[in-house]
Design an enzyme around this catalytic site. Structure first.
Site, mmCIF file in Angstrom:
data_model
loop_
_atom_site.group_PDB
_atom_site.id
_atom_site.type_symbol
_atom_site.label_atom_id
_atom_site.label_comp_id
_atom_site.label_asym_id
_atom_site.label_seq_id
_atom_site.Cartn_x
_atom_site.Cartn_y
_atom_site.Cartn_z
ATOM 1 N N LYS A 1 30.304 53.288 35.927
ATOM 2 C CA LYS A 1 30.669 53.004 34.529
ATOM 3 C C LYS A 1 30.138 54.122 33.639
ATOM 4 O O LYS A 1 30.839 54.638 32.768
ATOM 5 C CB LYS A 1 30.052 51.670 34.069
ATOM 6 C CG LYS A 1 30.765 50.413 34.552
ATOM 7 C CD LYS A 1 30.174 49.158 33.894
ATOM 8 C CE LYS A 1 30.808 47.877 34.383
ATOM 9 N NZ LYS A 1 30.285 46.652 33.784
ATOM 10 N N GLU B 1 28.610 43.427 46.327
ATOM 11 C CA GLU B 1 27.877 43.897 45.154
ATOM 12 C C GLU B 1 26.467 43.302 45.105
ATOM 13 O O GLU B 1 25.540 43.918 44.582
ATOM 14 C CB GLU B 1 28.649 43.505 43.888
ATOM 15 C CG GLU B 1 28.658 44.579 42.819
ATOM 16 C CD GLU B 1 29.636 44.271 41.697
ATOM 17 O OE1 GLU B 1 30.810 44.667 41.831
ATOM 18 O OE2 GLU B 1 29.242 43.652 40.704
ATOM 19 N N HIS C 1 48.042 39.960 63.775
ATOM 20 C CA HIS C 1 48.999 40.991 64.184
ATOM 21 C C HIS C 1 48.660 42.334 63.554
ATOM 22 O O HIS C 1 49.514 43.211 63.460
ATOM 23 C CB HIS C 1 50.418 40.546 63.806
ATOM 24 C CG HIS C 1 50.797 39.279 64.510
ATOM 25 N ND1 HIS C 1 51.389 39.253 65.738
ATOM 26 C CD2 HIS C 1 50.591 37.984 64.158
ATOM 27 C CE1 HIS C 1 51.564 38.000 66.115
ATOM 28 N NE2 HIS C 1 51.078 37.212 65.176
HETATM 29 O O1 PA5 Z 1 29.450 41.159 39.013
HETATM 30 C C1 PA5 Z 1 29.377 41.957 38.092
HETATM 31 O O2 PA5 Z 1 28.472 41.900 37.244
HETATM 32 C C2 PA5 Z 1 30.425 43.036 37.877
HETATM 33 O O3 PA5 Z 1 31.274 43.194 38.939
HETATM 34 C C3 PA5 Z 1 31.234 42.718 36.640
HETATM 35 O O4 PA5 Z 1 31.894 41.491 36.787
HETATM 36 C C4 PA5 Z 1 32.264 43.775 36.315
HETATM 37 O O5 PA5 Z 1 31.700 45.065 36.360
HETATM 38 C C5 PA5 Z 1 32.831 43.538 34.905
HETATM 39 O O6 PA5 Z 1 31.766 43.492 33.991
HETATM 40 P P1 PA5 Z 1 31.899 42.824 32.571
HETATM 41 O O7 PA5 Z 1 32.048 41.364 32.736
HETATM 42 O O8 PA5 Z 1 30.640 43.154 31.857
HETATM 43 O O9 PA5 Z 1 33.088 43.434 31.929
#
Ligand code: PA5
Length: 476
Positions: free
Chosen positions: A445, A302, A331
């Site tokens: 989202k 990410e 394996h």
């Molecule tokens: O790293 C990030 O910002 C995202 O992966 C969030 O952790 C994830 O989308 C969840 O978001 P939130 O904490 O706002 O619910």
């Protein structure tokens, strides 16, 4: 509680062995040389400068977590103590960065069958982390927990994530039906203090609340209350975890790339990416570290998977993180890693001393192919197999390096998590991208909001309605 002093800290320091990233070991076609380091001196220096200059600022608030949480830690420890007295189950409602860290630390630092242990041995509540909106998973959770003995922690930085808020609505409704005004005694909220809906809801409902600092994004949040509260509840030494992070932070402040493991591995991965190695395999040789690989996959994927650079030019960079488990995946995956395309860097995580030793029993004396194992330990076997895999990869000219943990404990896990966070920040700086946003995640989202008819997403809904309809001729 771990007895920590400087001598012990040094003994517990993580080590990175990157011999097998170098041409001397994997060959000149795949490997790197000292020249690569000297040619990229400016790139390395600039990345180092950028990360250091931004420490504690903007979305780099996480660099301060090892230093600025004394009061919060006291509150967490007190809350955890109360929870342990009153409840048998602690359930995290959350997804992504709000879930993966708690799962990783739990698996690494608690008994591997914690939830299955009898209460007398467990000495802490069971932990469940609901990292999805699969209806079967929710039903299964409700089948195994007794609400009277359960406390929930709803965790969302934005306070708006549909999955988390759906989980919250389901659970809060059940709690209110059963306990009325006392429902709040079964729910904690962990969210931003200044933004989002959850903070408003928490205030309305009178929930105990922990805050996620503004400069700490989901995937960098394990060392703030997001991760520290669940960890403290299940008995993890959170002070030692933060101490490990602090220890690693000091190491990562060193300018000399050969002394700074995060800067070094970021650069090696950067070089690999420039050479078409678009896959990063994380392969711990320990079941306890299995979910550290999951957590790493989110952090690396990410943070570095970005369409544009800091100047807005299209770059489409990133490296696909893949989780694997040693020896299990020898394996399953290693055939591909050794003989498939030259598109991977494999990070092996070694553990010098496992917390248990298991002897392989005597037996099958008349069958030498089996009896050769007798008299050895499983500890020897797993470490020997790791070395053998390292050798097999290297002789096949496959880039790999090894991170060694002297043992798995709260201090070494704090180091490891923090080192990966710093590595990600350095790699993002080298790629000249915004490491800390996630426009791709927001895209998904927003499309969900639109499809569910959420107010404010009418235009997205319109665009989705106008998208080409699926053609039945492509169904099979
Ligand atoms: O790293 C990030 O910002 C995202 O992966 C969030 O952790 C994830 O989308 C969840 O978001 P939130 O904490 O706002 O619910």
């Amino acid at each position: 509680m771990l007895k920590i002093n400087n001598e012990w800290r040094k003994k517990m320091q993580l080590k990175v062995d990157y011999n097998n990233m170098m041409a001397d070991f994997v060959g000149i076609e795949q490997g790197f040389t000292d020249k690569d380091f000297s040619k990229n001196k400016t790139l390395i220096a600039n990345a180092y400068k950028e990360v250091c200059a931004n420490r504690g600022l903007g979305m780099m608030g996480w660099t301060e977590l090892p230093y600025n949480q004394n009061e919060i830690v006291l509150d967490i420890l007190k809350t955890a103590k109360d929870i342990k007295k009153k409840f048998d189950n602690f359930v995290v409602l959350g997804i992504g960065g709000s879930a993966l860290g708690p799962i990783a630390a739990f698996q690494a630092l608690c008994h591997l069958r914690h939830n299955e242990l009898p209460k007398s041995k467990r000495k802490a509540p069971k932990l469940y982390v609901e990292d999805n909106v699969d209806p079967e998973r929710m039903k299964a959770l409700l089948d195994v927990i007794d609400l009277d003995k359960t406390i929930f922690n709803v965790v969302t930085k934005s306070g708006a994530t549909s999955e988390t808020m759906a989980q919250y609505l389901i659970i809060m409704n059940l709690l209110k039906e059963k306990y009325g005004d006392k429902a709040k005694e079964h729910m904690i909220a962990t969210t931003s203090e200044s933004k989002g809906n959850l903070i408003k809801i928490a205030k309305q409902e009178g929930l105990k609340t922990f805050y996620i600092p503004d400069g700490v994004g989901g995937r960098f949040s394990e060392l703030c209350p997001v991760g520290l509260l669940p960890a403290a509840v299940v008995g993890i030494d959170i002070k030692a975890m933060l101490d490990g992070a602090k220890y690693m932070d000091k190491i990562c402040k060193q300018k000399d790339i050969k002394k700074n493991p995060a800067l070094l591995t970021a650069f090696l991965e950067y070089l690999a990416m420039q050479n078409g190695k678009n896959i990063s395999v994380m392969m711990p040789y320990a079941d306890s570290l299995k979910y550290i690989a999951d957590w790493y996959c989110q952090l690396w994927g990410e943070s570095l998977g970005k369409a544009v650079d800091n100047q807005g030019n299209e770059v489409f960079v990133g490296q696909t993180p893949v989780k694997a488990l040693g020896v299990t995946d020898q394996h399953s995956q290693v055939q591909l890693y050794r003989e498939g395309p030259f598109d991977k860097v494999i990070t092996l995580i070694a553990v010098e001393n496992y917390r248990n030793t298991v002897m392989i029993s005597e037996g099958c004396k008349d069958i030498p192919d089996v009896s050769f194992l007798s008299g050895h330990t499983m500890n020897e076997l797993i470490n020997t197999e790791r070395k053998a895999t390292e050798y097999a990869l290297t002789t096949a000219h496959r880039l790999n390096y090894t991170i060694t943990l002297p043992e798995v404990n709260a201090f070494t896990i704090g180091q490891l998590l923090y080192m990966f966070e710093m590595e990600t920040a350095f790699a993002g700086a080298m790629l000249n991208i915004n490491t800390f946003n996630q426009p791709g995640v927001e895209g998904g989202k927003n499309a969900t909001y639109a499809l569910f008819g959420k107010k404010g997403y009418e235009q997205t809904k319109q665009e989705m309605d106008n998208a080409p309809k699926k053609d039945p001729k492509y169904f099979c």
